[in-house]
Design an enzyme around this catalytic site. Structure first.
Site, PDB file in Angstrom:
ATOM      1  CB  SER A   1      -0.953   0.003   1.200  1.00  0.00           C
ATOM      2  OG  SER A   1      -0.233  -0.145   2.397  1.00  0.00           O
TER       3      SER A   1
ATOM      4  CG  HIS B   1      -4.041  -1.011  -2.060  1.00  0.00           C
ATOM      5  ND1 HIS B   1      -4.543   0.270  -2.074  1.00  0.00           N
ATOM      6  CD2 HIS B   1      -3.711  -1.265  -0.769  1.00  0.00           C
ATOM      7  CE1 HIS B   1      -4.499   0.769  -0.857  1.00  0.00           C
ATOM      8  NE2 HIS B   1      -3.998  -0.135  -0.041  1.00  0.00           N
TER       9      HIS B   1
ATOM     10  CE  LYS C   1      -7.698   0.276   1.011  1.00  0.00           C
ATOM     11  NZ  LYS C   1      -7.541   1.193   2.114  1.00  0.00           N
TER      12      LYS C   1
HETATM   13  C1  LIG Z   1      -3.296  -3.393   2.362  1.00  0.00           C
HETATM   14  C2  LIG Z   1      -4.433  -2.911   3.193  1.00  0.00           C
HETATM   15  N1  LIG Z   1      -5.123  -3.791   3.919  1.00  0.00           N
HETATM   16  C3  LIG Z   1      -6.150  -3.415   4.691  1.00  0.00           C
HETATM   17  C4  LIG Z   1      -6.547  -2.098   4.764  1.00  0.00           C
HETATM   18  C5  LIG Z   1      -7.675  -1.727   5.640  1.00  0.00           C
HETATM   19  O1  LIG Z   1      -8.828  -1.619   4.888  1.00  0.00           O
HETATM   20  P1  LIG Z   1     -10.022  -0.645   5.328  1.00  0.00           P
HETATM   21  O2  LIG Z   1      -9.599   0.744   4.981  1.00  0.00           O
HETATM   22  O3  LIG Z   1     -11.171  -1.127   4.516  1.00  0.00           O
HETATM   23  O4  LIG Z   1     -10.212  -0.819   6.788  1.00  0.00           O
HETATM   24  C6  LIG Z   1      -5.851  -1.139   4.006  1.00  0.00           C
HETATM   25  C7  LIG Z   1      -6.176   0.297   3.976  1.00  0.00           C
HETATM   26  O5  LIG Z   1      -6.716   0.978   4.685  1.00  0.00           O
HETATM   27  C8  LIG Z   1      -4.773  -1.555   3.213  1.00  0.00           C
HETATM   28  O6  LIG Z   1      -4.070  -0.657   2.515  1.00  0.00           O
END
Ligand SMILES: Cc1ncc(COP(=O)(O)O)c(C=O)c1O
Length: 382
Positions: free
Chosen positions: A174, A202, A233
Site C-alpha cells: 500500500s 489494492h 478502495k
Molecule cells: C493493504 C491494506 N489492507 C487493509 C486495509 C484496511 O482496509 P479498510 O480501509 O477497509 O479498513 C488497508 C487500507 O486501509 C490496506 O491498505
C-alpha cells in the site's frame, strides 16, 4: 491516584512534543476541498459515481440506515447474503464473508485462525492491520525482509516442526505500490505445507481481466487459501471481506470475534457493494483508462529523474528521504492546488519519507497537465 493520572498526561504531552519536533506530528487534513485529489484509493472513480450513489441512497431509503444488530443476532439480511455470494464467485471461491472494514477483516481472520504454538510469516511491508492481527492472535510472528523469498524459505525450513504455518502478504503493497511474487509464494507454501493468505485491498478492481485481483492476473487464484479484499478502495465504498473454502467461512462465522461481536454493516451498503462489483466487472474501460494514466505518469516521473521505487500499480511513491523534505514537497504541491500527502514514520521507515501519489480512472488529461507542471516546478525550486 492523582500522580498516576498526572503521569498519563505527561506521557501524552511528551509523545506529542517529540512527534512535532521530528516532523512526525499528524493532523487531519480538513481543508482539502477544492484541491485536485491524487491521494485516495478510488482507483476506478466509483466513490463519486452518480449511479452508485443513487443505488446506495435508494437502498438506504428502502432498507433503513443501519442493520440494528450483529450478523448472528438479526443483522443478516438478503443484501448481505447476496453480496457474499457475488464476492465468492468474483474470487472463484466457495464462499465469502463481509466484515465492517478491511482492518476488522484482517484482525478477524488471522486472530481466529492461529494462536499460541502456531507460526505467522509476514512480509516486512505488510499493512499494519496484518501485523496487528498476528500480534492479537498470540501466534509466533516472524517478519521476512520485503519480498525476500530466500529468507522466507529459511524461516519455513527452521520451523518445519510447527504444524500450522500461515504466510501472509499484501498483493499490492500500500505504500510502495509494488507487487508480491505470488507464484513464488505459492510454490513455497506448497513445498512446506503452509497456508497462504493475501490481502488484495489494492489489487481488487485494479488487476485481472475483470478486476478480480492480482492472484487472478497471475493465474494463481486457486492456490490462494485465504483471499481478503475490501469494498473501500476500487469499489468506492466501505467494508472488508474474505473469500475461501466454505469450511473456512463457517469457521470464521463461529470463531472470528471481530465478526461476531460487531454490528452488521448496513444493508444499504451491501446493496451498493453488489452494484459496485457489477461496475467493476462490466466497465473494463475504467481499468483500461487507469492503466493508461499509470504508464503516462510513470514515464513522466522517470524523465524528471524522480525515484518511484518498484511501483507497478496506481500507487506511486516518490521517494524523498527526510521527513521534513517530504513535507516541504507536499506543501509546495498543495500551493499548486494538488493534494498529494507526505507519508512518514510510523507508516513507513524513518528516513524513507515519500509522497504517495495515487491515480484514478476519473483523472482527466487536464488533471495530468496540472500534475506535471506542479512537479516540474517542485523539482526546480526544492
Ligand atoms: C493493504 C491494506 N489492507 C487493509 C486495509 C484496511 O482496509 P479498510 O480501509 O477497509 O479498513 C488497508 C487500507 O486501509 C490496506 O491498505
Amino acid at each position: 491516584m492523582e500522580t498516576r493520572t498526572h503521569a498519563f498526561w505527561q506521557h501524552i504531552d511528551q509523545r506529542l512534543e517529540t512527534a512535532r519536533r521530528d516532523s512526525l506530528y499528524r493532523e487531519m487534513p480538513h481543508d482539502a476541498e477544492g484541491l485536485l485529489n491524487f491521494a485516495d484509493n478510488d482507483y476506478l472513480g466509483l466513490a463519486r459515481e452518480e449511479r452508485l450513489s443513487k443505488v446506495f441512497a435508494d437502498a438506504v431509503r428502502q432498507q433503513g440506515a443501519g442493520a440494528g444488530a450483529a450478523r448472528l443476532i438479526l443483522g443478516t439480511q438478503g443484501a448481505h447474503m447476496r453480496l457474499e455470494k457475488e464476492l465468492a464467485a468474483f474470487k472463484s471461491k466457495e464462499a465469502a464473508l463481509v466484515y465492517g472494514s478491511g482492518y476488522a477483516a484482517n484482525l478477524g481472520i488471522v486472530s481466529a485462525l492461529v494462536g499460541e504454538g502456531d507460526l505467522v510469516l509476514e512480509d516486512k511491508l505488510n499493512h499494519a492491520s496484518l501485523i496487528d492481527a498476528a500480534r492479537l492472535s498470540g501466534a509466533e510472528m516472524r517478519v521476512y525482509p520485503h519480498k525476500n523469498m530466500k529468507r522466507l524459505e529459511e524461516l519455513l525450513q527452521t520451523h518445519q516442526h510447527v504444524e500450522k504455518k500461515l504466510i501472509i502478504t499484501d498483493s499490492v503493497f500500500s505504500m510502495d505500490g509494488d507487487v508480491a511474487p505470488l507464484k513464488e509464494l505459492v510454490a513455497l507454501k506448497n513445498k512446506y505445507g503452509a497456508l497462504l493468505m493475501i490481502d488484495e485491498a489494492h489489487g481488487t478492481g485494479v488487476f485481472g481481466e475483470n478486476g478480480e485481483g492480482l492472484a487472478a492476473a497471475e493465474g494463481v487464484e486457486a492456490d490462494i487459501d485465504i483471499a481478503m479484499g475490501t469494498l473501500s478502495k476500487a469499489l468506492g465504498l466501505f467494508g472488508g471481506f474474505v473469500a475461501g473454502r466454505k469450511a473456512l467461512i463457517n469457521y470464521l462465522i463461529n470463531f472470528s470475534r471481530p465478526f461476531i461481536f460487531a454490528t452488521a454493516p448496513p444493508p444499504g451498503l451491501m446493496t451498493a457493494g453488489s452494484y459496485a462489483l457489477g461496475l467493476v466487472r462490466q466497465e473494463p474501460e475504467r481499468r483500461r483508462r487507469l492503466w493508461e494514466i499509470v504508464k503516462r505518469v510513470q514515464a513522466f516521473l522517470s524523465d524528471l529523474g524522480l525515484e518511484t521505487s518498484e511501483s507497478a500499480s496506481p500507487i506511486i511513491p516518490i521517494m524523498l528521504g527526510k521527513e521534513a523534505r517530504a513535507l516541504e514537497w507536499a506543501r509546495h504541491l498543495r500551493g499548486q492546488g494538488l493534494l498529494i500527502p507526505a507519508i512518514r514514520y510510523p507508516t513507513v521507515k524513518k528516513g524513507q519519507a515519500r509522497l504517495r501519489l495515487t491515480l484514478s480512472a476519473r483523472h482527466t488529461d487536464k488533471d495530468l497537465e496540472v500534475l506535471f507542471s506542479a512537479f516540474q516546478s517542485a523539482k526546480e525550486l526544492l
